[in-house]
Design an enzyme around this catalytic site. Structure first.
Site, PDB file in Angstrom:
ATOM      1  N   ALA A  15       0.863  -1.182   0.116  1.00 48.63           N
ATOM      2  CA  ALA A  15       0.023   0.029  -0.108  1.00 48.63           C
ATOM      3  C   ALA A  15       0.750   1.215  -0.030  1.00 48.63           C
ATOM      4  O   ALA A  15       0.781   2.062  -0.954  1.00 48.63           O
ATOM      5  CB  ALA A  15      -1.019  -0.094   1.195  1.00 48.63           C
ATOM      6  N   SER A  39       9.723   0.877   8.703  1.00 51.78           N
ATOM      7  CA  SER A  39      10.523   0.363   9.546  1.00 51.78           C
ATOM      8  C   SER A  39      10.784  -0.975   9.171  1.00 51.78           C
ATOM      9  O   SER A  39       9.843  -2.026   9.178  1.00 51.78           O
ATOM     10  CB  SER A  39       9.951   0.270  10.821  1.00 51.78           C
ATOM     11  OG  SER A  39      10.263  -0.641  11.722  1.00 51.78           O
ATOM     12  N   VAL A  47       2.193 -11.141   2.453  1.00 51.31           N
ATOM     13  CA  VAL A  47       1.274 -12.073   1.670  1.00 51.31           C
ATOM     14  C   VAL A  47       0.423 -11.071   0.674  1.00 51.31           C
ATOM     15  O   VAL A  47       0.448  -9.842   0.562  1.00 51.31           O
ATOM     16  CB  VAL A  47       0.276 -12.800   2.467  1.00 51.31           C
ATOM     17  CG1 VAL A  47       0.889 -14.006   2.993  1.00 51.31           C
ATOM     18  CG2 VAL A  47      -0.326 -11.785   3.376  1.00 51.31           C
ATOM     19  N   ALA A  50      -2.063 -12.502  -5.492  1.00 40.82           N
ATOM     20  CA  ALA A  50      -3.045 -12.569  -6.667  1.00 40.82           C
ATOM     21  C   ALA A  50      -3.760 -11.339  -6.700  1.00 40.82           C
ATOM     22  O   ALA A  50      -4.145 -10.649  -5.751  1.00 40.82           O
ATOM     23  CB  ALA A  50      -3.900 -13.807  -6.266  1.00 40.82           C
ATOM     24  N   LYS A  78      -2.598 -14.408 -14.765  1.00 42.75           N
ATOM     25  CA  LYS A  78      -3.590 -14.781 -14.170  1.00 42.75           C
ATOM     26  C   LYS A  78      -5.095 -14.582 -15.005  1.00 42.75           C
ATOM     27  O   LYS A  78      -5.352 -13.145 -15.390  1.00 42.75           O
ATOM     28  CB  LYS A  78      -3.866 -14.178 -12.703  1.00 42.75           C
ATOM     29  CG  LYS A  78      -5.055 -14.609 -12.068  1.00 42.75           C
ATOM     30  CD  LYS A  78      -5.139 -13.972 -10.599  1.00 42.75           C
ATOM     31  CE  LYS A  78      -6.324 -14.092 -10.010  1.00 42.75           C
ATOM     32  NZ  LYS A  78      -6.874 -13.507  -8.778  1.00 42.75           N
ATOM     33  N   PRO A  96     -13.686 -16.584 -14.456  1.00 43.46           N
ATOM     34  CA  PRO A  96     -12.980 -16.003 -15.516  1.00 43.46           C
ATOM     35  C   PRO A  96     -12.838 -14.320 -15.677  1.00 43.46           C
ATOM     36  O   PRO A  96     -13.760 -13.715 -15.103  1.00 43.46           O
ATOM     37  CB  PRO A  96     -13.379 -16.263 -16.874  1.00 43.46           C
ATOM     38  CG  PRO A  96     -14.802 -16.445 -16.730  1.00 43.46           C
ATOM     39  CD  PRO A  96     -15.044 -16.717 -15.159  1.00 43.46           C
ATOM     40  N   LEU A 333      -4.364  -2.123   4.440  1.00 40.24           N
ATOM     41  CA  LEU A 333      -4.774  -2.977   5.395  1.00 40.24           C
ATOM     42  C   LEU A 333      -5.256  -2.134   6.734  1.00 40.24           C
ATOM     43  O   LEU A 333      -6.075  -2.405   7.382  1.00 40.24           O
ATOM     44  CB  LEU A 333      -3.914  -4.002   6.041  1.00 40.24           C
ATOM     45  CG  LEU A 333      -3.787  -5.120   4.653  1.00 40.24           C
ATOM     46  CD1 LEU A 333      -2.433  -6.013   5.147  1.00 40.24           C
ATOM     47  CD2 LEU A 333      -4.732  -6.009   4.693  1.00 40.24           C
ATOM     48  N   THR A 344      -9.032  -8.763  -3.725  1.00 36.39           N
ATOM     49  CA  THR A 344      -9.690  -7.728  -3.957  1.00 36.39           C
ATOM     50  C   THR A 344      -8.975  -6.581  -3.322  1.00 36.39           C
ATOM     51  O   THR A 344      -9.211  -5.413  -3.607  1.00 36.39           O
ATOM     52  CB  THR A 344     -11.036  -7.456  -3.481  1.00 36.39           C
ATOM     53  OG1 THR A 344     -11.217  -8.169  -2.356  1.00 36.39           O
ATOM     54  CG2 THR A 344     -11.951  -8.157  -4.388  1.00 36.39           C
ATOM     55  N   GLY A 434     -19.130  -0.308  -9.152  1.00 38.52           N
ATOM     56  CA  GLY A 434     -18.714  -1.490  -8.319  1.00 38.52           C
ATOM     57  C   GLY A 434     -17.817  -2.405  -9.385  1.00 38.52           C
ATOM     58  O   GLY A 434     -17.788  -2.460 -10.410  1.00 38.52           O
TER      59      GLY A 434
END
Ligand SMILES: Cc1cc2nc3c(=O)[nH]c(=O)nc-3n(C[C@H](O)[C@H](O)[C@H](O)COP(=O)(O)OP(=O)(O)OC[C@H]3O[C@@H](n4cnc5c(N)ncnc54)[C@H](O)[C@@H]3O)c2cc1C
Lengths: 506, 396
Positions: A15, A39, A47, A50, A78, A96, A333, A344, A434
């Site tokens: 991020a 830091s 993690v 994808a 992907k 897909p 996060l 997402t 959306g």
């Protein structure tokens, strides 16, 4: 009046560096001063491998060379996500990044398919989608720009090493003038009058002031929660998974151009193929399974030799009450986490940056910019949330307490209405905005056994033989077109080989 | 059970467009009756917004047909009154990730907002009574709609509708039972149908079976009950009918009239109605109504603060139309997007000047190349390669 020239980003994970690179590329030339504090001692979550097709646009906008980026992050292509054991144990379908069938008289392909679903000649929906057939055959080539070609019916994203993307972006951002400061933030100083953050203090005593702060400190939310006490809307009632255990393993078998999500007894397991290894993890609800059992299930299901000791992560699904509070914007996060089922998170980071660029505050407009930003981002989060809940709720599984809970839980009215509309006659609720559009909803509905009771009347009026002919023609076209594509691994080897891929994984 | 018969109650294009549309989209097996209510005085001209082209393709109305039978004149903007026209084309060109109005505001912070209209090629051409079907490369793009003769268009619809049982409503007695229409007595006959389309502007039929404001109840769908006089000017009269039909076909029901499908229709129709009301309140500059409308308040506040057009789901009017309407209401942005600061100021100023000149010169040049016919004459629409000539006073 407040000016917004001095931007301080705290946090150097995906991020933080996406924000830094995005802001520097788009607004660096307007005189913004951008500082990023991170830091090494704390490190990043590491993690998040994808992605969704939108990231391609982000990378292009900030001027990243695709092949260079893919080689540096051991990335693969992907084309979608395979969901295994979700509707019932033994089921498998692919969501897909593309279409089913081809446009036909303005009637969705799934109506034709549904009308012949019980005919023995009719194959599963997978067979009528080129990106899915490419996945099933481990093939890849970028889509064609010619919209008349079946090869234009898909998009693609990447699967990459999450620990390598941020450093790659760092180089890019620093070249564009971002100043990086290494250090641990220990205090946040707020203005006594308006409550805005005026500066942050590091462990070594250094104080860094700013006009606008971007909190990219991960789950901790050091600024938004630690200092501003913004509050968090928990969505654990709908999305109860709250832990993950992750471990890479050696690759085995053909290099697949898709991510796999396999439903487990109390959550699900991801499998993400990279050039040099496979990323794995088990997302679960600690109310329904112990850490040890979750770990064991992960290890029991690896493709190849485990490459490092499994690592545990904890999270609470939900969203910060105000993503932009005072002069602090939480991106990544720190802003919220919905769980990684549909990849997402990075998309939501990207949306956060795009909307910040669009609503970059000025002294006179900041109140409205903040409100617009929050309203628009809330809508993004909520629409993604409904789509995720669908995966858990649309199931016939009754083999564990977890699935009994998910199957019978009360879901948001908005989702109930969407599901009922589809069940009736295969109609998908229309939205302009959306993230997930019609084909995505159709893939998951049908893949998880929400079968429309009826279908479009206009299809009913066609002779069966015409519909069968149409379906059969499409099936052959998709198979033939998939076979025209090169093997995914061959394409990668000639286009963007990672130096790590040549070495034995260690 | 499949719907086999449809009764439409109303007059003029409100009644005939659904008939023609349904004929074109669904096989002729459907039995369609029109119960024609007394014709109130109709407007002579009908505005078709650019999206009407999709419907015309479906109905197989070519531009030549529209010219010949409905005296079509192409339109680059919908004229609301002497001061306001809603353009079907863009303002200026975007650059460096910023929309034009921001770039312009940066260079001209104190200029009256209406001056931005100089950068809209569709407005400039329309003002000069010129029509070119496509903007040249490097100029602000636009689309076009039509100004049609209502009667001519109505005749075309009647022809396209084919095999319609046309009855005159000597009276209109609606028989209904538990929220569903069972028959309509129109004087000479009783009409029974699976689906009733209420095409009256006051929602005459649907009001009898329900007091709710939703457009679709049971077997009765109301398609134009929210009619407003401004609808004649901004093209919403026709647009609303077209979208109602698109939506009906996309959600085509059976005789069980599943609530989920009706709800979805009503949800979309209600959202559409709110957007129309927002625009109408702004165009009328109705201060009281404006202050009651949340989405409109949001649009105004966001535009006022930084010149951005805040989008909602299912927008009807384009960003350019909103800019034109806001500018006409004298709502001026106090600042602009930061992205507009990316360009060098001097360079940007030059670029904007050049664009203004280029638009002026282009309009002038096109004016020179054409002999203007009187504004009253309705040129025939003929398609000549890519250029439609002899139209709207543009005679090559
Ligand atoms: C199990 C799991 C699986 C996921 N899978 C996916 C996926 O497949 N796809 C996807 O898109 N996303 C996924 N995500 C989400 C993804 O990992 C994150 O969105 C992404 O990595 C961004 O994280 P971040 O930068 O916000 O936080 P972090 O990576 O945690 O970075 C936080 C940064 O803040 C710094 N920091 C924190 N506190 C201080 C302090 N006091 N002083 C100085 N610096 C500080 C840290 O050093 C670090 O640099 C997943 C997440 C989890 C938990």
């Amino acid at each position: 009046m407040a000016k917004f020239e001095n931007i301080v980003i705290v946090g150097g994970g995906t991020a933080g560096w996406m924000c830094a690179a995005g802001l520097a590329s788009m607004l660096g030339s307007t005189g913004l001063k951008i500082t990023l504090i991170e830091s090494e001692a704390i490190g990043i979550v590491g993690v998040g491998e994808a992605t969704l097709p939108h990231i391609k646009f982000f990378n292009e906008t900030i001027g990243i060379d695709e092949a260079e980026f893919m080689a540096a992050t051991s990335a693969t292509f992907k084309l979608g996500i395979e969901f295994v054991n979700w509707g019932r144990i033994g089921d498998s379908y692919i969501h897909p990044f593309g279409e089913f069938g081809l446009p036909n008289a303005g009637i969705g392909f799934h109506h034709y398919w549904r009308s012949m679903m019980d005919d023995p000649q009719t194959a599963s929906m997978d067979h009528y989608s080129l990106p899915i057939m490419a996945c099933r055959n481990a093939r890849f080539r970028p889509p064609s720009n010619d919209f008349r070609s079946v090869h234009s019916t898909y998009k693609y994203a990447y699967q990459f090493d999450a620990t390598k993307y941020a450093p790659f972006l760092r180089k890019h951002a620093e070249e564009r003038g971002v100043t990086r400061i290494e250090g641990k933030l220990v205090d946040v100083i707020c203005d006594g009058e308006n409550g805005n953050i005026s500066s942050v203090k590091l462990e070594n005593g250094e104080e860094i002031s700013g006009d606008l702060f971007i909190d990219c400190t991960g789950f901790r939310g050091v600024l938004t929660e630690g200092a501003l006490e913004t509050g968090y809307d928990e969505w654990t009632k709908f999305l109860p998974c709250d832990r993950a255990v992750a471990a890479p393993c050696k690759s085995y078998g053909p290099l697949l151009p898709y991510t796999r999500a396999t439903a487990d007894k109390a959550g699900w397991r991801w499998r993400i193929p990279l050039q040099n290894r496979t990323g794995n993890g088990h997302v679960y609800s600690s109310n329904f399974i112990s850490d040890e059992k979750a770990r064991q299930s992960l290890l029991d299901n690896l493709d190849g030799e485990c490459l490092s000791e499994p690592r545990f992560l904890r999270f609470t699904t939900g969203k910060r009450k105000k993503l932009w509070n005072k002069n602090c914007i939480a991106i990544g996060l720190s802003g919220g986490f919905l769980e990684p089922l549909e990849s997402t998170s990075i998309y939501l980071i990207q949306e956060g940056i795009t909307k910040l660029l669009e609503h970059f505050p000025s002294a006179s407009s900041v109140h409205i910019d903040r409100k617009e930003y929050n309203d628009l981002m809330d809508l993004e989060f909520e629409r993604v949330r409904d789509f995720l809940i669908l995966h858990y709720h649309a199931t016939e599984r009754d083999d564990s307490e977890f699935w009994n809970y998910m199957r019978t839980m009360q879901i948001p009215d908005s989702l109930n209405e969407k599901m009922e509309l589809f069940r009736q006659r295969g109609r998908v609720t229309a939205y302009d905005r959306g993230l997930f559009l019609q084909p995505s909803w159709i893939a998951v509905y049908l893949g998880q056994r929400i079968i429309p009771r009826q279908w479009d009347d206009r299809v009913s009026l066609l002779p069966d033989s015409d519909i069968k002919h149409h379906l059969n023609g499409l099936k052959q076209l998709m198979q033939r077109s998939a076979n025209e594509l090169p093997q995914h691994s061959d394409y990668i080897t000639q286009y963007c080989p990672s130096p790590l891929a040549a070495e034995p994984a260690a | 059970m499949t719907i086999k018969s449809i009764a439409i109650i109303g007059s003029s294009i409100e009644a005939w467009l659904p008939a023609a549309y349904i004929r074109a989209r669904l096989p002729s097996a459907y039995k369609i009756s029109i119960i024609e209510t007394s014709k109130s005085k109709d407007e002579n001209r009908l505005i078709a917004r650019p999206n009407s082209k999709d419907m015309h393709a479906l109905l197989q109305f070519s531009e030549a047909d529209l010219g010949q039978h409905a005296q079509a004149k192409p339109l680059l903007a919908a004229t609301i009154n002497a001061d306001i026209a809603l353009p079907f084309g863009r303002y200026g060109l975007d650059r460096d990730g910023a929309e034009f109005q921001h770039l312009w505001r940066r260079i001209y912070p104190d200029t009256p907002i209406q001056n931005i209209n100089l950068f809209n090629l569709s407005l400039a051409l329309q003002k000069a009574a010129l029509f070119i079907p496509q903007a040249p490369q490097g100029m602000p793009s636009y689309d076009y709609g039509y100004d049609l003769s209502t009667n001519g268009y109505l005749s075309m619809l009647k022809q396209a509708a084919k095999d319609v049982l046309n009855l005159e409503a000597k009276k209109l007695e609606v028989h209904h039972d538990s929220g569903k229409i069972s028959a309509i007595d129109c004087g000479d006959t009783h009409i029974q149908a699976d689906l009733y389309i209420d095409a009256t502007r006051d929602g005459h039929v649907s009001n009898i079976i329900s007091t709710l404001m939703d457009n679709w109840h049971g077997n009765c769908l109301s398609i134009c009950r929210n009619f407003d006089e401004t609808d004649h000017k901004n093209g919403i009269r026709l647009y609303r009918l077209q979208i109602a039909m698109e939506r009906l076909i996309a959600l085509w029901p059976d005789t069980s009239f599943a609530p989920s499908e009706l709800n979805e229709y009503n949800r979309l129709a209600n959202a559409e109605q709110e957007h129309i009301r927002d625009m109408n309140a702004l165009l009328a500059h109705d201060k009281k109504e404006m202050s009651n409308r949340k989405a409109l308040q949001r649009k105004i506040a966001v535009f006022e603060s930084r010149g951005r057009i805040a989008n909602e789901d299912y927008e009807i009017f384009s960003k350019s139309e909103w800019i034109a309407a806001l500018a006409a209401a004298n709502i001026s942005p106090a600042s602009y997007d930061r992205l507009a600061d990316r360009a060098d100021e001097h360079d940007l100023k030059q670029w904007i000047k050049q664009l203004e000149q280029a638009i002026g010169q282009y309009v002038h040049m096109m004016g020179q190349r054409t002999i203007k016919s009187s504004p009253q004459s309705h040129g025939n629409v003929t398609t000549d390669g890519n250029i439609i000539s002899n139209i709207s006073g543009l005679v090559k």
